[in-house]
Design a protein around this motif. Structure first.
Motif, short mmCIF file in Angstrom:
data_model
loop_
_atom_site.label_atom_id
_atom_site.label_comp_id
_atom_site.label_asym_id
_atom_site.label_seq_id
_atom_site.Cartn_x
_atom_site.Cartn_y
_atom_site.Cartn_z
N LYS A 3 -3.82 -9.87 1.52
CA LYS A 3 -2.78 -10.82 1.91
C LYS A 3 -1.40 -10.35 1.47
O LYS A 3 -0.44 -10.39 2.22
N SER A 4 -1.31 -9.91 0.20
CA SER A 4 -0.01 -9.46 -0.29
C SER A 4 0.40 -8.18 0.42
O SER A 4 1.58 -7.88 0.58
N ALA A 5 -0.61 -7.42 0.89
CA ALA A 5 -0.31 -6.16 1.56
C ALA A 5 0.55 -6.38 2.80
O ALA A 5 1.41 -5.59 3.11
N LEU A 6 0.31 -7.49 3.49
CA LEU A 6 1.06 -7.74 4.71
C LEU A 6 2.47 -8.27 4.45
O LEU A 6 3.24 -8.47 5.37
N LEU A 7 2.77 -8.55 3.21
CA LEU A 7 4.10 -9.05 2.88
C LEU A 7 4.90 -8.05 2.05
O LEU A 7 6.08 -7.85 2.27
N LYS A 8 4.22 -7.43 1.08
CA LYS A 8 4.99 -6.68 0.09
C LYS A 8 4.99 -5.17 0.27
O LYS A 8 5.92 -4.51 -0.19
#
Lengths: 236, 247
Positions: A3-8
Protein backbone atom coordinates in the motif's frame (compact mmCIF):
# COMPACT_ATOMS: atom_id res chain seq x y z
CA UNK A 1 4.36 -2.61 2.10
CA UNK A 2 2.32 -2.83 -1.04
CA UNK A 3 0.00 0.00 0.00
CA UNK A 4 2.72 2.46 0.95
CA UNK A 5 4.57 1.46 -2.21
CA UNK A 6 1.91 3.08 -4.35
CA UNK A 7 2.23 6.35 -2.47
CA UNK A 8 5.77 6.77 -1.28
CA UNK A 9 8.20 4.91 -3.51
CA UNK A 10 10.21 6.47 -6.29
CA UNK A 11 8.25 4.48 -8.87
CA UNK A 12 4.92 5.64 -7.42
CA UNK A 13 6.00 9.23 -7.93
CA UNK A 14 6.76 8.36 -11.53
CA UNK A 15 3.35 6.72 -12.02
CA UNK A 16 1.52 9.78 -10.69
CA UNK A 17 3.70 12.07 -12.78
CA UNK A 18 2.89 10.04 -15.88
CA UNK A 19 -0.78 9.62 -15.07
CA UNK A 20 -1.43 13.30 -14.38
CA UNK A 21 0.72 14.31 -17.36
CA UNK A 22 -1.16 12.10 -19.80
CA UNK A 23 -4.49 13.24 -18.36
CA UNK A 24 -3.42 16.85 -18.96
CA UNK A 25 -2.67 15.89 -22.57
CA UNK A 26 -6.33 14.97 -23.02
CA UNK A 27 -7.29 18.26 -21.37
CA UNK A 28 -5.19 20.12 -23.97
CA UNK A 29 -7.19 18.51 -26.78
CA UNK A 30 -10.53 19.50 -25.24
CA UNK A 31 -9.37 23.03 -24.45
CA UNK A 32 -8.04 23.47 -27.98
CA UNK A 33 -11.28 22.31 -29.62
CA UNK A 34 -13.24 24.89 -27.62
CA UNK A 35 -10.78 27.68 -28.33
CA UNK A 36 -10.82 27.10 -32.07
CA UNK A 37 -14.21 28.88 -32.01
CA UNK A 38 -12.22 32.09 -31.56
CA UNK A 39 -11.05 31.78 -35.16
CA UNK A 40 -14.60 32.37 -36.46
CA UNK A 41 -15.14 35.73 -38.24
CA UNK A 42 -16.21 38.47 -35.84
CA UNK A 43 -20.02 38.56 -35.55
CA UNK A 44 -22.78 38.63 -32.98
CA UNK A 45 -23.33 34.91 -33.60
CA UNK A 46 -19.66 34.07 -32.98
CA UNK A 47 -19.71 36.14 -29.80
CA UNK A 48 -22.88 34.44 -28.56
CA UNK A 49 -21.61 30.98 -29.47
CA UNK A 50 -18.31 31.40 -27.60
CA UNK A 51 -19.89 33.00 -24.54
CA UNK A 52 -22.58 30.31 -24.31
CA UNK A 53 -19.83 27.71 -24.62
CA UNK A 54 -17.91 29.45 -21.78
CA UNK A 55 -21.08 29.48 -19.66
CA UNK A 56 -21.58 25.75 -20.30
CA UNK A 57 -17.94 25.02 -19.39
CA UNK A 58 -18.25 26.87 -16.07
CA UNK A 59 -21.68 25.66 -14.99
CA UNK A 60 -22.17 22.11 -16.30
CA UNK A 61 -21.63 19.76 -13.30
CA UNK A 62 -19.73 17.12 -15.30
CA UNK A 63 -17.41 19.72 -16.82
CA UNK A 64 -16.95 21.31 -13.41
CA UNK A 65 -15.83 17.98 -11.93
CA UNK A 66 -13.44 17.52 -14.85
CA UNK A 67 -12.06 21.01 -14.35
CA UNK A 68 -11.41 20.35 -10.66
CA UNK A 69 -9.63 17.13 -11.59
CA UNK A 70 -7.59 19.20 -14.05
CA UNK A 71 -6.62 21.78 -11.38
CA UNK A 72 -5.63 18.99 -9.00
CA UNK A 73 -3.64 17.28 -11.76
CA UNK A 74 -1.74 20.47 -12.57
CA UNK A 75 -0.95 21.04 -8.88
CA UNK A 76 0.02 17.43 -8.29
CA UNK A 77 2.13 17.28 -11.46
CA UNK A 78 3.98 20.45 -10.40
CA UNK A 79 4.49 19.45 -6.76
CA UNK A 80 5.51 15.89 -7.66
CA UNK A 81 7.91 17.34 -10.20
CA UNK A 82 9.50 19.59 -7.58
CA UNK A 83 9.81 16.69 -5.09
CA UNK A 84 11.44 14.50 -7.74
CA UNK A 85 13.81 17.27 -8.82
CA UNK A 86 14.94 17.90 -5.24
CA UNK A 87 15.54 14.15 -4.68
CA UNK A 88 17.40 13.85 -7.96
CA UNK A 89 19.69 16.75 -7.05
CA UNK A 90 20.39 15.10 -3.69
CA UNK A 91 21.35 11.88 -5.44
CA UNK A 92 24.47 13.58 -6.82
CA UNK A 93 25.72 16.05 -4.21
CA UNK A 94 29.19 16.30 -5.76
CA UNK A 95 28.84 17.43 -9.37
CA UNK A 96 31.13 16.39 -12.20
CA UNK A 97 33.79 18.84 -13.35
CA UNK A 98 33.12 17.64 -16.87
CA UNK A 99 29.67 16.24 -17.69
CA UNK A 100 28.50 15.79 -21.26
CA UNK A 101 24.82 14.82 -21.22
CA UNK A 102 24.38 16.31 -24.71
CA UNK A 103 26.22 13.29 -26.13
CA UNK A 104 23.58 10.85 -24.97
CA UNK A 105 20.32 12.71 -24.27
CA UNK A 106 17.95 15.26 -25.81
CA UNK A 107 17.78 18.78 -24.40
CA UNK A 108 14.04 18.61 -23.60
CA UNK A 109 14.45 15.40 -21.60
CA UNK A 110 17.03 17.07 -19.34
CA UNK A 111 15.09 20.30 -18.86
CA UNK A 112 11.56 19.16 -18.05
CA UNK A 113 11.71 21.07 -14.75
CA UNK A 114 12.60 24.39 -16.36
CA UNK A 115 10.05 23.88 -19.14
CA UNK A 116 7.45 22.91 -16.54
CA UNK A 117 8.16 26.06 -14.53
CA UNK A 118 7.67 28.24 -17.63
CA UNK A 119 4.38 26.44 -18.28
CA UNK A 120 3.24 26.87 -14.67
CA UNK A 121 3.95 30.61 -14.80
CA UNK A 122 2.02 30.75 -18.07
CA UNK A 123 -0.96 28.93 -16.53
CA UNK A 124 -1.06 31.48 -13.69
CA UNK A 125 -0.92 34.41 -16.14
CA UNK A 126 -3.49 32.77 -18.45
CA UNK A 127 -5.94 32.06 -15.63
CA UNK A 128 -5.48 35.54 -14.19
CA UNK A 129 -6.25 37.03 -17.63
CA UNK A 130 -9.43 35.09 -18.40
CA UNK A 131 -10.57 32.62 -15.75
CA UNK A 132 -10.25 35.06 -12.83
CA UNK A 133 -11.92 37.84 -14.86
CA UNK A 134 -14.79 35.50 -15.70
CA UNK A 135 -15.15 34.25 -12.13
CA UNK A 136 -14.40 37.32 -10.01
CA UNK A 137 -13.97 40.24 -12.41
CA UNK A 138 -16.55 42.76 -13.58
CA UNK A 139 -17.21 41.30 -17.00
CA UNK A 140 -20.19 42.77 -18.80
CA UNK A 141 -23.18 40.40 -18.82
CA UNK A 142 -25.77 40.38 -21.58
CA UNK A 143 -28.53 38.22 -23.12
CA UNK A 144 -27.60 36.22 -26.22
CA UNK A 145 -29.93 35.75 -29.18
CA UNK A 146 -31.15 32.51 -27.61
CA UNK A 147 -31.87 34.34 -24.37
CA UNK A 148 -29.02 32.97 -22.25
CA UNK A 149 -27.55 35.33 -19.66
CA UNK A 150 -23.76 35.26 -20.31
CA UNK A 151 -20.59 37.13 -19.43
CA UNK A 152 -18.76 38.55 -22.42
CA UNK A 153 -15.53 36.53 -22.27
CA UNK A 154 -15.35 36.62 -26.08
CA UNK A 155 -14.83 40.39 -26.28
CA UNK A 156 -12.31 40.33 -23.41
CA UNK A 157 -10.28 37.62 -25.19
CA UNK A 158 -10.30 39.25 -28.60
CA UNK A 159 -9.53 42.70 -27.18
CA UNK A 160 -6.67 41.36 -25.04
CA UNK A 161 -4.80 40.21 -28.13
CA UNK A 162 -5.84 43.17 -30.31
CA UNK A 163 -4.93 45.79 -27.70
CA UNK A 164 -2.84 48.51 -29.38
CA UNK A 165 -0.40 48.75 -26.47
CA UNK A 166 -0.13 45.22 -25.00
CA UNK A 167 -1.74 42.97 -27.62
CA UNK A 168 1.50 42.07 -29.37
CA UNK A 169 3.28 41.44 -26.06
CA UNK A 170 0.57 38.98 -25.05
CA UNK A 171 0.83 37.25 -28.43
CA UNK A 172 4.60 36.84 -27.88
CA UNK A 173 4.10 35.58 -24.30
CA UNK A 174 1.56 33.03 -25.52
CA UNK A 175 3.70 31.85 -28.43
CA UNK A 176 6.78 31.41 -26.20
CA UNK A 177 4.67 29.46 -23.71
CA UNK A 178 3.39 27.21 -26.48
CA UNK A 179 6.99 26.53 -27.56
CA UNK A 180 7.75 25.50 -23.96
CA UNK A 181 4.71 23.20 -23.98
CA UNK A 182 5.84 21.73 -27.30
CA UNK A 183 9.28 20.82 -25.92
CA UNK A 184 7.74 19.58 -22.65
CA UNK A 185 5.38 17.30 -24.58
CA UNK A 186 8.10 16.14 -26.99
CA UNK A 187 9.65 14.28 -24.07
CA UNK A 188 6.72 13.97 -21.70
CA UNK A 189 4.21 12.22 -23.94
CA UNK A 190 6.27 9.10 -24.72
CA UNK A 191 7.98 9.26 -21.32
CA UNK A 192 4.60 8.95 -19.60
CA UNK A 193 3.93 5.66 -21.35
CA UNK A 194 7.41 4.37 -20.44
CA UNK A 195 6.86 5.28 -16.76
CA UNK A 196 3.58 3.38 -16.73
CA UNK A 197 5.36 0.37 -18.17
CA UNK A 198 3.95 0.62 -21.69
CA UNK A 199 6.98 -0.31 -23.76
CA UNK A 200 6.97 -2.88 -26.50
CA UNK A 201 9.08 -2.97 -29.67
CA UNK A 202 5.83 -3.27 -31.61
CA UNK A 203 4.33 -0.01 -30.33
CA UNK A 204 7.32 2.10 -29.22
CA UNK A 205 7.85 3.68 -32.59
CA UNK A 206 4.18 4.60 -32.90
CA UNK A 207 4.03 6.10 -29.40
CA UNK A 208 7.18 8.13 -30.06
CA UNK A 209 5.99 9.42 -33.42
CA UNK A 210 2.49 10.12 -32.15
CA UNK A 211 4.09 11.98 -29.22
CA UNK A 212 6.15 14.16 -31.54
CA UNK A 213 3.14 14.87 -33.75
CA UNK A 214 1.07 15.72 -30.65
CA UNK A 215 3.87 17.93 -29.31
CA UNK A 216 4.06 19.90 -32.54
CA UNK A 217 0.43 20.08 -33.68
CA UNK A 218 -1.40 20.88 -30.43
CA UNK A 219 0.81 23.81 -29.29
CA UNK A 220 0.97 25.04 -32.91
CA UNK A 221 -2.84 25.14 -33.14
CA UNK A 222 -3.00 26.91 -29.77
CA UNK A 223 -0.37 29.46 -30.88
CA UNK A 224 -2.20 30.23 -34.12
CA UNK A 225 -5.22 31.54 -32.15
CA UNK A 226 -3.61 34.67 -30.57
CA UNK A 227 -1.51 35.25 -33.71
CA UNK A 228 -4.62 35.18 -35.89
CA UNK A 229 -6.65 37.35 -33.50
CA UNK A 230 -3.88 39.96 -33.51
CA UNK A 231 -2.92 39.95 -37.18
CA UNK A 232 -5.79 38.40 -39.11
CA UNK A 233 -9.09 38.90 -37.35
CA UNK A 234 -11.25 41.97 -37.88
CA UNK A 235 -10.66 44.52 -35.09
CA UNK A 236 -13.41 44.93 -32.51
CA UNK B 1 51.27 10.34 -27.86
CA UNK B 2 51.57 13.18 -25.39
CA UNK B 3 48.59 13.84 -23.16
CA UNK B 4 47.50 16.13 -20.37
CA UNK B 5 45.48 14.29 -17.72
CA UNK B 6 43.23 16.06 -15.25
CA UNK B 7 42.54 13.52 -12.53
CA UNK B 8 40.43 13.66 -9.37
CA UNK B 9 42.71 13.03 -6.37
CA UNK B 10 41.21 12.35 -2.96
CA UNK B 11 43.20 10.92 -0.05
CA UNK B 12 40.37 9.00 1.56
CA UNK B 13 36.59 8.90 1.92
CA UNK B 14 36.54 11.85 4.31
CA UNK B 15 39.15 14.05 2.65
CA UNK B 16 38.21 16.86 0.30
CA UNK B 17 39.46 16.02 -3.17
CA UNK B 18 40.55 18.16 -6.08
CA UNK B 19 41.54 17.90 -9.73
CA UNK B 20 45.27 17.50 -10.37
CA UNK B 21 47.03 17.89 -13.71
CA UNK B 22 49.59 15.38 -15.00
CA UNK B 23 51.54 15.42 -18.25
CA UNK B 24 52.29 12.06 -19.77
CA UNK B 25 54.31 11.17 -22.86
CA UNK B 26 55.24 7.87 -24.54
CA UNK B 27 51.63 6.73 -24.68
CA UNK B 28 51.07 4.16 -27.41
CA UNK B 29 47.79 4.42 -29.31
CA UNK B 30 47.50 0.64 -28.88
CA UNK B 31 47.41 0.84 -25.09
CA UNK B 32 44.17 0.42 -23.28
CA UNK B 33 43.04 3.33 -21.12
CA UNK B 34 43.94 1.41 -17.97
CA UNK B 35 47.40 0.58 -19.31
CA UNK B 36 47.93 4.28 -19.90
CA UNK B 37 47.05 4.87 -16.23
CA UNK B 38 49.48 2.06 -15.28
CA UNK B 39 52.23 3.93 -17.15
CA UNK B 40 51.29 7.14 -15.33
CA UNK B 41 51.39 5.32 -11.99
CA UNK B 42 54.82 3.79 -12.75
CA UNK B 43 56.16 7.27 -13.35
CA UNK B 44 54.52 8.60 -10.17
CA UNK B 45 56.01 5.74 -8.11
CA UNK B 46 59.44 6.42 -9.62
CA UNK B 47 59.12 10.04 -8.53
CA UNK B 48 58.11 8.90 -5.05
CA UNK B 49 54.55 10.19 -5.41
CA UNK B 50 51.34 8.42 -4.48
CA UNK B 51 49.97 6.48 -7.50
CA UNK B 52 46.43 7.16 -8.72
CA UNK B 53 44.02 4.61 -7.27
CA UNK B 54 41.51 3.17 -9.74
CA UNK B 55 39.33 0.04 -9.94
CA UNK B 56 40.13 -2.77 -12.37
CA UNK B 57 40.06 -6.55 -12.43
CA UNK B 58 39.49 -8.73 -15.49
CA UNK B 59 40.51 -6.13 -18.09
CA UNK B 60 38.43 -7.89 -20.72
CA UNK B 61 35.08 -6.18 -20.28
CA UNK B 62 33.20 -8.80 -18.32
CA UNK B 63 33.67 -8.13 -14.61
CA UNK B 64 32.28 -4.60 -14.32
CA UNK B 65 35.00 -3.46 -11.95
CA UNK B 66 36.55 -0.67 -13.97
CA UNK B 67 34.65 2.58 -13.91
CA UNK B 68 35.86 6.16 -14.52
CA UNK B 69 34.05 9.16 -15.94
CA UNK B 70 36.27 10.06 -18.91
CA UNK B 71 35.73 13.44 -20.59
CA UNK B 72 32.21 13.60 -19.19
CA UNK B 73 31.08 10.09 -20.10
CA UNK B 74 31.25 6.82 -18.17
CA UNK B 75 33.79 4.43 -19.71
CA UNK B 76 34.82 7.22 -22.09
CA UNK B 77 33.68 8.37 -25.51
CA UNK B 78 33.19 4.98 -27.16
CA UNK B 79 29.93 2.98 -27.04
CA UNK B 80 29.29 -0.55 -25.81
CA UNK B 81 32.60 -0.97 -24.02
CA UNK B 82 34.09 -0.72 -20.54
CA UNK B 83 37.08 1.47 -19.68
CA UNK B 84 39.47 -1.49 -19.97
CA UNK B 85 38.31 -1.96 -23.57
CA UNK B 86 38.86 1.69 -24.44
CA UNK B 87 42.02 2.26 -26.45
CA UNK B 88 44.19 5.34 -26.59
CA UNK B 89 43.73 5.51 -30.36
CA UNK B 90 40.33 7.03 -29.59
CA UNK B 91 42.22 10.14 -28.44
CA UNK B 92 44.48 12.52 -30.32
CA UNK B 93 48.07 13.48 -29.57
CA UNK B 94 48.06 16.55 -27.32
CA UNK B 95 44.53 15.93 -25.96
CA UNK B 96 43.51 16.89 -22.45
CA UNK B 97 41.57 14.08 -20.77
CA UNK B 98 39.44 14.72 -17.69
CA UNK B 99 39.15 11.63 -15.45
CA UNK B 100 36.72 11.62 -12.55
CA UNK B 101 35.16 8.95 -10.34
CA UNK B 102 31.52 7.94 -10.93
CA UNK B 103 29.50 10.52 -9.00
CA UNK B 104 26.46 9.58 -6.92
CA UNK B 105 25.47 9.88 -3.27
CA UNK B 106 25.06 6.09 -3.30
CA UNK B 107 28.58 5.65 -4.77
CA UNK B 108 30.81 7.40 -2.21
CA UNK B 109 34.44 7.94 -3.22
CA UNK B 110 36.84 5.75 -1.21
CA UNK B 111 40.04 7.09 -2.71
CA UNK B 112 40.94 8.97 -5.90
CA UNK B 113 38.91 7.29 -8.66
CA UNK B 114 37.67 4.35 -6.59
CA UNK B 115 34.03 4.43 -5.52
CA UNK B 116 32.11 2.12 -3.20
CA UNK B 117 29.43 0.36 -5.28
CA UNK B 118 28.18 -1.88 -2.47
CA UNK B 119 24.78 -0.22 -2.82
CA UNK B 120 24.35 -2.34 -5.97
CA UNK B 121 25.15 -5.48 -3.98
CA UNK B 122 22.58 -4.55 -1.35
CA UNK B 123 19.92 -4.09 -4.06
CA UNK B 124 20.80 -7.56 -5.36
CA UNK B 125 20.71 -9.04 -1.87
CA UNK B 126 17.26 -7.53 -1.30
CA UNK B 127 15.68 -9.84 -3.86
CA UNK B 128 17.83 -10.53 -6.89
CA UNK B 129 17.79 -14.29 -6.50
CA UNK B 130 15.48 -17.32 -6.53
CA UNK B 131 15.01 -19.40 -3.38
CA UNK B 132 15.83 -22.74 -4.96
CA UNK B 133 18.61 -25.02 -3.94
CA UNK B 134 20.30 -25.84 -7.21
CA UNK B 135 23.34 -27.71 -5.91
CA UNK B 136 22.94 -31.39 -6.73
CA UNK B 137 19.35 -30.87 -7.90
CA UNK B 138 20.00 -29.49 -11.35
CA UNK B 139 17.24 -30.64 -13.63
CA UNK B 140 17.44 -31.23 -17.34
CA UNK B 141 17.24 -27.94 -19.23
CA UNK B 142 14.54 -29.30 -21.53
CA UNK B 143 12.21 -30.28 -18.68
CA UNK B 144 11.00 -26.69 -18.43
CA UNK B 145 10.19 -25.27 -21.86
CA UNK B 146 10.79 -21.52 -22.13
CA UNK B 147 9.86 -19.46 -25.21
CA UNK B 148 12.97 -18.46 -27.12
CA UNK B 149 12.03 -14.78 -27.01
CA UNK B 150 11.72 -14.82 -23.19
CA UNK B 151 14.98 -16.71 -22.81
CA UNK B 152 16.74 -14.19 -25.06
CA UNK B 153 15.35 -11.18 -23.21
CA UNK B 154 16.26 -12.69 -19.84
CA UNK B 155 19.74 -13.37 -21.16
CA UNK B 156 20.19 -9.81 -22.45
CA UNK B 157 19.07 -8.46 -19.07
CA UNK B 158 21.48 -10.83 -17.34
CA UNK B 159 24.42 -9.47 -19.33
CA UNK B 160 24.41 -6.46 -16.96
CA UNK B 161 27.80 -6.46 -15.24
CA UNK B 162 26.76 -4.01 -12.53
CA UNK B 163 29.50 -1.51 -13.35
CA UNK B 164 27.36 1.52 -12.46
CA UNK B 165 27.77 3.40 -15.76
CA UNK B 166 23.98 3.87 -15.84
CA UNK B 167 24.10 5.73 -12.53
CA UNK B 168 27.15 7.72 -13.59
CA UNK B 169 25.59 8.78 -16.89
CA UNK B 170 22.17 9.64 -15.48
CA UNK B 171 21.65 13.31 -14.66
CA UNK B 172 19.65 12.10 -11.64
CA UNK B 173 22.11 9.38 -10.59
CA UNK B 174 19.28 6.86 -10.92
CA UNK B 175 19.93 3.14 -10.62
CA UNK B 176 16.78 2.07 -12.42
CA UNK B 177 18.52 0.51 -15.42
CA UNK B 178 20.63 -1.71 -13.15
CA UNK B 179 17.75 -2.62 -10.84
CA UNK B 180 15.39 -3.26 -13.75
CA UNK B 181 17.91 -5.54 -15.47
CA UNK B 182 18.21 -7.58 -12.28
CA UNK B 183 14.42 -7.67 -11.87
CA UNK B 184 13.90 -8.59 -15.53
CA UNK B 185 16.36 -11.46 -15.78
CA UNK B 186 14.28 -13.25 -13.13
CA UNK B 187 10.79 -11.99 -13.97
CA UNK B 188 11.01 -13.30 -17.53
CA UNK B 189 11.69 -16.89 -16.51
CA UNK B 190 9.30 -19.36 -14.87
CA UNK B 191 11.76 -20.01 -12.03
CA UNK B 192 11.72 -16.31 -11.17
CA UNK B 193 7.97 -15.75 -11.45
CA UNK B 194 7.20 -17.37 -8.08
CA UNK B 195 8.87 -14.61 -6.08
CA UNK B 196 8.38 -11.86 -8.67
CA UNK B 197 6.16 -9.62 -6.52
CA UNK B 198 8.25 -9.67 -3.36
CA UNK B 199 11.40 -9.33 -5.42
CA UNK B 200 10.46 -6.16 -7.27
CA UNK B 201 9.03 -4.50 -4.15
CA UNK B 202 12.11 -5.32 -2.07
CA UNK B 203 14.64 -4.33 -4.73
CA UNK B 204 12.98 -0.99 -5.52
CA UNK B 205 12.62 -0.32 -1.80
CA UNK B 206 16.35 -0.94 -1.31
CA UNK B 207 17.17 1.19 -4.36
CA UNK B 208 15.24 4.10 -2.82
CA UNK B 209 16.90 3.61 0.56
CA UNK B 210 20.36 3.80 -1.02
CA UNK B 211 19.60 7.34 -2.17
CA UNK B 212 19.65 6.89 -5.94
CA UNK B 213 17.70 9.43 -8.00
CA UNK B 214 14.59 8.84 -10.07
CA UNK B 215 14.37 7.92 -13.72
CA UNK B 216 13.27 10.75 -16.01
CA UNK B 217 13.57 8.59 -19.13
CA UNK B 218 16.37 10.63 -20.69
CA UNK B 219 17.87 7.39 -22.00
CA UNK B 220 21.50 8.30 -21.18
CA UNK B 221 21.93 5.01 -19.27
CA UNK B 222 20.98 2.84 -22.24
CA UNK B 223 23.43 4.65 -24.52
CA UNK B 224 26.33 4.56 -22.05
CA UNK B 225 25.75 0.99 -20.84
CA UNK B 226 28.71 -1.16 -21.94
CA UNK B 227 26.33 -4.08 -22.39
CA UNK B 228 23.54 -2.16 -24.13
CA UNK B 229 20.90 -2.97 -21.50
CA UNK B 230 17.61 -1.64 -22.91
CA UNK B 231 15.18 0.86 -21.39
CA UNK B 232 12.57 -1.82 -22.03
CA UNK B 233 13.77 -3.35 -18.76
CA UNK B 234 12.82 -0.19 -16.83
CA UNK B 235 9.32 -0.33 -18.32
CA UNK B 236 9.13 -4.02 -17.34
CA UNK B 237 10.17 -3.17 -13.78
CA UNK B 238 7.56 -0.39 -13.70
CA UNK B 239 4.90 -2.92 -14.79
CA UNK B 240 6.07 -5.56 -12.33
CA UNK B 241 6.08 -3.05 -9.50
CA UNK B 242 2.64 -1.68 -10.38
CA UNK B 243 1.26 -5.23 -10.51
CA UNK B 244 2.91 -6.12 -7.21
CA UNK B 245 1.69 -3.00 -5.41
CA UNK B 246 -1.97 -3.35 -6.34
CA UNK B 247 -2.01 -7.04 -5.42
Amino acid sequence: MAKSALLKSSLAKKYWMAFTGLFLCTFLVGHLLGNLQLLLPVSEAARDQFNEYALFMTTNPAVMILSYVTYISILFHAIDGIVLTVRNRKARPQKYVNFKPSTNTRWASRNMGILGTVILVFIVIHMQMFWAEMKFGSLEAYSTASGAQVKDLYTLTIQSFQDAEYGLIWVIVYVISMIAIAFHLSHGFASGFQSLGVNHPKYNNFIKKFGYAFAILIPLAFAIIPIYIHFGLEKI
Amino acid sequence: MKLTLKIWRQKNAKAKGSMQTYNISDVSPDMSFLEMLDVLNDSLIEKGEEPVEFDHDCREGICGTCSLQINGEPHGPDRGITTCQLHMRKFKDGDTIVIEPFRAAAFPVIKDLVVDRNSFDRIQQAGGYISVNTSGNTQDANSLPIPKEDADMAFYAATCIGCGACVAACKNASAMLFTSAKVSQMALLPQGKIEASERVLAMVDQMDKEGFGNCTNTGACEIECPKGISLENIARMNREYLKASVK
